[in-house]
Each structure stands twice: as C-alpha cells, then as structure tokens.
Design a protein around this motif. Structure first.
Motif, mmCIF file in Angstrom:
data_model
loop_
_atom_site.group_PDB
_atom_site.id
_atom_site.type_symbol
_atom_site.label_atom_id
_atom_site.label_comp_id
_atom_site.label_asym_id
_atom_site.label_seq_id
_atom_site.Cartn_x
_atom_site.Cartn_y
_atom_site.Cartn_z
ATOM 1 N N ALA A 285 35.918 34.329 39.906
ATOM 2 C CA ALA A 285 36.860 35.150 39.134
ATOM 3 C C ALA A 285 37.254 36.402 39.926
ATOM 4 O O ALA A 285 38.427 36.798 39.951
ATOM 5 N N ILE A 286 36.199 36.998 40.599
ATOM 6 C CA ILE A 286 36.508 38.200 41.395
ATOM 7 C C ILE A 286 37.496 37.862 42.510
ATOM 8 O O ILE A 286 38.516 38.528 42.701
ATOM 9 N N LEU A 287 37.178 36.789 43.237
ATOM 10 C CA LEU A 287 38.052 36.419 44.360
ATOM 11 C C LEU A 287 39.465 36.073 43.872
ATOM 12 O O LEU A 287 40.477 36.442 44.469
ATOM 13 N N TYR A 288 39.516 35.391 42.749
ATOM 14 C CA TYR A 288 40.803 35.011 42.188
ATOM 15 C C TYR A 288 41.605 36.259 41.807
ATOM 16 O O TYR A 288 42.791 36.386 42.127
ATOM 17 N N ALA A 289 40.906 37.181 41.163
ATOM 18 C CA ALA A 289 41.598 38.412 40.742
ATOM 19 C C ALA A 289 42.120 39.192 41.952
ATOM 20 O O ALA A 289 43.237 39.715 41.952
ATOM 21 N N LEU A 290 41.267 39.219 43.015
ATOM 22 C CA LEU A 290 41.700 39.929 44.230
ATOM 23 C C LEU A 290 42.907 39.245 44.868
ATOM 24 O O LEU A 290 43.878 39.901 45.297
ATOM 25 N N ALA A 291 42.824 37.899 44.891
ATOM 26 C CA ALA A 291 43.934 37.148 45.477
ATOM 27 C C ALA A 291 45.221 37.394 44.698
ATOM 28 O O ALA A 291 46.302 37.587 45.264
ATOM 29 N N ARG A 292 45.089 37.398 43.361
ATOM 30 C CA ARG A 292 46.272 37.612 42.535
ATOM 31 C C ARG A 292 46.852 39.004 42.758
ATOM 32 O O ARG A 292 48.057 39.203 42.842
ATOM 33 N N LYS A 293 45.912 39.951 42.904
ATOM 34 C CA LYS A 293 46.393 41.317 43.129
ATOM 35 C C LYS A 293 47.145 41.411 44.459
ATOM 36 O O LYS A 293 48.199 42.041 44.563
ATOM 37 N N LYS A 294 46.564 40.716 45.442
ATOM 38 C CA LYS A 294 47.211 40.758 46.756
ATOM 39 C C LYS A 294 48.605 40.147 46.685
ATOM 40 O O LYS A 294 49.575 40.686 47.232
#
Lengths: 133, 751
Positions: free
Chosen positions: B134-143
C-alpha cells in the motif's frame, strides 16, 4: 560671261515670273546677250504664250499666283507640242526636295535665287547646245 | 536486527529510502508496523517516526520535517475519523496518506479516501501482507500525479478543465498566474467568475458552443478585463457513459501576435492610403496580363471603377523598364495621354508588373503648343528667307548688269562703288542660305541620308571645287590622304558642306602660305583636318567659335563674307553624325580644324538603323519587318559588268525600293539604305502576315527592272525577312533570322 558676239542664233526664251522686276532684269541680261525675249507673269500666261510664241527655252519661276511653276510644267510636259521645250526652273526654294521635285517634274536644269547671271547664261547656253544636238 | 543491517547495507548501495510518519497511539500497533517495515524485502528502506496523536503529528509536519508518506490511525486520542484526514491535509495537501482503520470500520476508510486519503488498510491479519504494498502504491500514485502536474504546469498555455457547469476542476500554473491566484483558489470556481470577472459566461466563449454541439471550438477572445488576446480552444470531455462532462480549455496568449497583426494592418492601411491618394495611377498586372489592383487615379485615367478593372485584361503591353505613352479616357475630362512606367513586383507571392501611370495630357498639350510656336517661328524664318531671295535676285542682277557694262560704260569710281554693293549682296545671299540651313538643322528638318561612303572621295571633290578660289587667293591646297580608310557612314552632301566651309574659312583667313587637308583614322573614327597658315585664333575666342553668329575678328581684323553660322552649322552636322569637331590654333601661326566621323562597321550601321526602327515600332505599337536584299556572288558580277554599270544599277535598285515603300518623312521605319555595296536593307512598316506580300512586290519590281535592263541573267537577288516583334525582339536576333533565311534561299535561277 558670254560676249554679245557669241552666236545665240536669236534663240527665243520665255521668262515666267510674277515679279516684274525680275522679269525686267533677266530680260535685259538675256537681250544684251543676244536672246529674244518673251515674258509671262504666271503659269496660265506661260501656257498661253508657249503655244503662240514657240520659245526655244523656258525660265520658269516656282511660286506664282494662279498657276505655279510645277503645275505649269506638268501642263507643258503633258502636251505633245510643248513637252520637248527645255525648262529651267528658277526657285527661291533651295531645299533638296524642291530641287529633286523640279527634276522629277521634268526640269532640265534649276537655278536658285539669288544667282549670278553669268551662271544663268552658262546654264542656258548648255541647255540650248544639248538641244541642238 | 539482522534484516535491518542487511537492509542498511543494501541501502548503501541502491535501496530507496522512504521516510514514514506513523500516527498511532496504540503501542502494539506501532511495534507491528515497525516490524513489518523492518522485515520488508522490497527495494526500499524505511525510516519510521512516530506521533502518538494528531497534535504531535501536526507539530512534526509543521516543523518542516520531510516525510514521504503518513500512516494515519483514525482513532486518535485527540481526533477521530475523517476529520483527522482533513486536518492533516490542511497542513500538507500533497503528502500521500494511508489510513489504518479497525476491522469493523471499512466505511470510515472509504470516507477517508473521499476526503483526501490515498488508501486505507484494515488492521489485522492482512496488514503484514498489505502495508508495504500500500505504501509503495501510494508513493507511486503520488509520483504519477506529481509528474502529471509538473507536465501540466509546464504548459505555457493557460489550461484548465471545467465541468459542464463551467466549474474549474483543475488548472495549470500558467492559468493561476494569469488570474493572479493560487491554484487551490482557482479550483472550484466558475471560469467566468475568476477569469472574466462576471456573473454569467463570456458570450464569445467557445465553451458555449461546445456545450451545444459537443464538438471542439476555437475562438480568439479579447476581454478588456483580462487585457490580453487569447486564442481559446475548447475540447469537450465525456464521461464513461459518453455523456458530456465538461471540457479541456486551452488558452494561448496571442497578444504579441495580435499587436504585430494590428501593426501590419495599420501599415497596410497606410500603404493603401498612400497608393490610393497618389496622383499617379497605380495598376498591378499579373504575368497573364490581368489587372490585380488599380488605385483611384487609375480609375480616373481609365474611367472605370477598380472592381471593373480588376480581373480584366490590362490590354497594354507591359515591359519592365519601358516607358510608353497610352491613350487614356479620363473620367470627367477629354481623352488624354498617360505615360506608363513598368517595374517588376510581387503580388500575392506571384511575380507581377507594377505599372505607374502619369497623366501627361496637359504637359503634352504645353509641349505641343511650344512645338507649334517653334514650328511657326521656323516657318516664319523660312518664309522670310525665301521672300528675301527674290528681291535680292533683282538687286544682284541689276548691279551685275551695270557693273559688267551691259547697260553702258561706267567709270572706275562707279565700278568701285558698285563692286562694294555686289560684294555685300553676295554676303547677304550667303547669310540667307546659312540662316535657312541652320534653321533646318535646328528644327531637325534636315534629312540625313546615311550611307557607307569614302571620305577621301569627298576630300577630292572639295579639292576640285575649291582649288580655283584658293588659287585666286594665291594659296595652294595640299592633300595628305590615308588610303587605307574604311568606308564609314555619313551623308555625303552634308559632309561636303562641312569640309567646303572649313576650306572656305581657311582661304578667307589666310594671307599667304597654304592649306592642307589631311585624312587619318583611329580605332573607331576617321578624322579629317584642315590646316592653314593664317591668322590663327586667340585662345579666349576658341570656345565661342562654334556658337551661332560668332564671327571673330581673327588677327584683330574682320574679313567680310562670313555669317558666323558656318561653324555652328558644321558643328551641328558633325554632331548629328556622332562625330566631333574642334580647333587647334596658335595666334599668328595658323589653325587646324579637325572633325571626326564614327566608323560604324556595316554591322554597326545595320544595328543602329534596326534599333531606331524597333524604338519607333514599339513607341507606336506597330510592327516592323527587316528585309535584307543581297546581290548574290557580287565578286563574280564585278568581273562581268563595268564599274559604272554596277554603280548605276545599284542606284536604280535603291531608288526602286524607296519608291515602292509608302515612306513618310522623318521616320526610321519604311527606310531603305545600303548596308554595304551589295546589301540593301529595307525596314518595312508591316507585320509578319504582310511581309511576304511586301517582299513579293519588291521582288517583282526588281525582277521587272533587271529584265528591262537585260540583267536578269547576271544579277540574282537574295531575300531574307524577319519581323519585330513576332520573330525576334532584338536587333541581333532579327538580323540572325533574316540572314538565316537568306542563306537557305534557292539558287536555282542563277548559277
């Protein structure tokens, strides 16, 4: 200058000019040189005189009232009786075209006013001489 | 610990470091998250910081600490539920938030997402598996969002997305800057409120059209409130069901372009204004001869409205660099004449002619009047001069009659006086002749008959006639002739007059000694000089010498007989031939008068004549045919016939040709001249269609003449014709064409 003694055979010359003074002077010069003179004051009189007087030569002025020189010459050249009478055109118009015009019209010689009468006499003598030939 | 160490060692190499802020009051949950992150084998390394409650979290966020992500428990001692997310968002609108919620509270997670959370996780057995993902996904989405925002903001055009009710849902930085607001203040506003500062939509906004027809539209918008020109493109956006949902609105600042366009428009307008107000007619004609533009003055000249002229054939020949005169109708005036100058130009990116027309009717009228006055004056001089001749004849004859003694003997004194009279009458006669000559030259009445002539022959002729008067004055005439002189083109009568005048002067102004006539040549002229051993001329007088009526007291003594016009006439004649006349003199020792005549090769003479003809034809908009007539095998002919016979035949041929053209005086066309001894040139005033007829007529006349003279079997004439402008437009091309035809003419009749 010809002397009075030279044989002019009493040739008759018709002097045609509307200027009476010219006629008088030329007449005197010619008479003194042994020619017989008859005169006319324009082309019409010239034609009339030619048939009656049968001159040996005509001195024809260019510009005259009633009938001018070229017109009179045309009449003379058109008639069998008169076409062989030599005509010396006397003109105050020295332009080339007038001179050639006179020659084309049938004038055997021309002389431009004012002239030395000796030159006139020479021309007359020359013309009459060749006529006799 | 081992894992962390290994993680650290990996981090030193290539692992990405993610800073996590965990906002959690439950110690067990904190430990759990700590453990999960520490154990992560993903290519990231986590550093974890804690906040026990929202206040602590806000403090940490406000302290400018940078976190990549927040893990947020929704049940904090000082905050509960969605409000927590909202509070964090107020502090940091961009940081990804993953909400951690209890087993029984999935609804809270969903509501958190609606309020700005990136994701939610339910605490429990799934957490160890889901958290890192979830963290990685959220970071990717933010990017991804950041990348897109960066791109979006990088667009210099003003871009925003609006829903179907004009509400802005997204806007880029350029837009925000243009309306001088922050991005977050723009979103949610109606575009017309924020941009046009009004309560209803901007009437020209293309979005109104898109709303109706659901298609993209582009408009230029100039809203005085905005102060800039915009090129607005609106593209409709549809939702998943294909329903119209709003539009992407792209506006480009085109103020600069508009300013340039306006300036261009102003320039164009002032240009048109200048051209329209010009007193000269301005007409643009395309290469097909069709009028593309006509100004007001041109309308007046042609008595037609510009719209009637445009699209029609111009109807006048347009040649760049040419100046020609046109007959024009003229509005409200009598018909007149316009002078047209043509230059090449561009019209709508195509080559075209710019014709400038000046009404010269009045000027022409004035010129005509002046010419008329001059003509009248010239006629007057001519008449007076002629009128003077008759009385002069009587005076001259009378004086001579008396002087020669034909009217009786006169004494010496009378002779002397009359001699003076005679001399002055002669002088008066010469004066009249000179005045007439000069007046004819002065008004261009004198016709020049240019032909190839031998200058030495002229000198010999003058020597013949002047020999006697020279002898009479006790002077010898010496000749020094260059026998290699080429024939050159001049009027023999005129040049004879010049030379006679010079010799006459030499005789008059020389007391003793001799007179020398010399001919010579340079590269392009022949030169004739007359030298005497007379008084000479003072330096200060030389410049006056060739002026009208200047008679100088040469040597302080004025000899009678001159009119002062002789040298002026000679000067005029020589200059008309393209030559020069001058004098070199030493006072007391003598003078040398020299004149030159240009050597036109036969080619030069031909070209000069044809050029004159072309100029005349183009001026009068007529045509001209060059007819070359050569005698074939002229060399052989010279062996068969006597020189006199050939000369008289050539003269007759020329006269025949002349008499068979309707020649008007003073014209270059309808001219006949001899190019060389055996080549005749006819410039006939006829077009291509009539040239064969003219040629046939001339040929027939010449054949008749030759037959009449029994020369038909001896002389063969070769014809070559070319017409301007049909066959060629330059003299070289015309000559070439005519020569070519001559070269291929049949030779059957004469071998």
């Amino acid at each position: 200058m010809l002397s009075k003694k030279e044989n002019t055979n009493g040739n008759k010359i018709l002097v045609v000019d509307d200027e009476q003074d010219i006629v008088t002077i030329i007449g005197k010069v010619l008479k003194k040189n042994g020619y017989e003179i008859t005169t006319a004051k324009d082309g019409l009189e010239c034609i009339d005189k030619v048939s009656r007087e049968q001159p040996d030569l005509i001195l024809l002025d260019n510009i005259m009232p009633n009938m001018d020189g070229p017109a009179a010459m045309a009449k003379l050249k058109a008639s069998k009786e008169t076409q062989d009478i030599p005509v010396i055109m006397v003109t105050a118009l020295a332009d080339k075209e007038h001179i050639t015009g006179a020659q084309k019209g049938g004038a055997i010689e021309y002389i431009v006013k004012p002239f030395d009468y000796t030159v006139l006499l020479e021309k007359i003598a020359k013309v009459l001489k060749s006529k006799r030939k | 610990m081992e894992i962390q160490t290994s993680g650290k060692s990996q981090a030193l190499t290539d692992k990405k470091l993610v800073k996590v802020l965990l906002v959690e009051d439950d110690v067990i949950d904190r430990k759990l998250v700590e453990r999960i992150l520490a154990k992560s084998s993903k290519p990231v390394e986590f550093t974890l910081e804690f906040a026990e409650n929202l206040s602590a979290a806000i403090e940490q966020l406000s302290n400018n600490k940078r976190y990549d992500i927040i893990l947020l428990d929704l049940m904090l001692p000082d905050s509960y539920g969605v409000e927590t997310v909202q509070r964090v968002r107020e502090i940091n609108p961009h940081i990804p938030i993953v909400v951690l919620t209890g087993l029984d509270d999935e609804q809270a997670g969903l509501s958190a997402i609606e309020n700005g959370a990136t994701d939610y996780l339910i605490k429990g057995q799934e957490l160890p598996n889901m958290l890192v993902r979830a963290i990685l996904y959220a970071l990717a989405r933010k990017k991804e969002t950041e990348d897109w925002s960066k791109t979006f903001d990088a667009i210099s055009d003003l871009v925003f997305i609006q829903d179907k009710d004009f509400t802005i849902t997204k806007a880029n930085k350029a837009f925000a800057e243009a309306v001088k607001s922050k991005l977050e203040d723009v979103v949610g506003k109606k575009c017309y409120e924020i941009f046009h500062k009004r309560d209803i939509s901007w009437p020209q906004c293309p979005f109104e059209k898109s709303r109706v027809d659901k298609k993209p539209h582009t408009e230029e918008i100039n809203d005085p409130h905005v102060g800039i020109y915009l090129l607005v493109t609106v593209s409709p956006v549809f939702d998943d069901d294909g329903e119209f949902a709003g539009s992407v609105h792209i506006a480009r600042d085109i103020t600069e372009r508009k300013k340039l366009e306006e300036q261009l428009q102003i320039n164009k307008a002032s240009f048109y204004n200048i051209v329209e107000k010009s007193a000269d007619g301005v007409v643009v004609v395309d290469k097909e001869g069709i009028v593309q533009f006509a100004n007001h003055a041109a309308e007046n000249l042609f008595n037609h409205k510009a719209e009637d002229l445009i699209g029609e054939m111009f109807g006048f020949p347009v040649v760049a660099g040419e100046v020609m005169e046109l007959d024009v109708i003229r509005n409200g005036k009598e018909p007149g004449i316009a002078e047209m100058r043509v230059v090449e130009t561009q019209w709508e990116d195509q080559g075209a002619w710019l014709a400038l027309l000046r009404d010269i009717t009045e000027r022409k009228g004035a010129e005509e009047k002046l010419k008329e006055t001059i003509r009248m004056k010239s006629d007057f001089i001519s008449t007076v001069s002629h009128e003077l001749r008759t009385p002069l004849t009587a005076i001259k004859g009378g004086i001579a009659l008396v002087l020669d003694g034909l009217a009786g003997d006169i004494n010496e004194e009378q002779k002397e006086v009359l001699g003076i009279s005679k001399k002055n009458v002669d002088r008066l006669a010469r004066l009249i002749n000179d005045v007439l000559d000069f007046q004819k030259l002065d008004f261009g009445k004198m016709k020049f008959n240019l032909e190839a002539n031998d200058i030495n022959q002229i000198v010999k002729d003058v020597y013949e006639t002047m020999g006697t008067p020279a002898k009479a004055a006790g002077l010898d005439i010496l000749l020094e002739l260059d026998t290699s002189l080429p024939r050159c083109s001049f009027d023999s009568d005129m040049i004879t007059q010049v030379l006679t005048n010079l010799v006459n002067n030499a005789i008059k102004f020389t007391e003793e000694g001799n007179i020398a006539i010399k001919t010579s040549k340079t590269e392009d002229v022949v030169q004739v000089s007359v030298s005497d051993t007379g008084y000479g001329i003072r330096k200060e007088d030389i410049s006056k010498l060739f002026n009208n009526f200047e008679q100088l007291g040469r040597g302080g003594e004025r000899k009678t007989g001159g009119t002062g016009l002789g040298l002026a006439i000679s000067n005029e004649i020589v200059e008309r031939h393209g030559g020069m006349i001058w004098v070199e003199s030493e006072h007391g020792k003598g003078s040398t008068f020299t004149f030159t005549l240009p050597i036109y090769g036969t080619e030069g003479l031909l070209k000069k004549s044809i050029n004159d003809g072309i100029r005349e034809a183009s001026k009068n908009d007529t045509k001209m045919s060059l007819i070359l007539i050569s005698i074939a095998d002229f060399d052989k002919l010279q062996q068969k016939l006597s020189h006199e016979k050939i000369t008289s035949t050539l003269q007759d041929i020329k006269a025949l040709l002349q008499n068979n053209l309707r020649r008007k005086p003073h014209r270059a066309i309808d001219a006949v001249f001899k190019l060389s001894i055996e080549v005749f040139v006819v410039l006939a005033n006829c077009g291509k269609e009539n040239t064969p007829k003219v040629r046939a007529r001339l040929e027939q006349k010449l054949d008749d003449y030759l037959a009449d003279k029994n020369l038909a079997d001896k002389i063969r004439l070769v014809f070559g014709c070319a017409t301007y402008p049909d066959d060629a437009s330059t003299n070289e091309d015309l000559i070439m064409k005519a020569r070519k035809l001559q070269a291929i003419a049949p030779v059957a009749s004469f071998v």
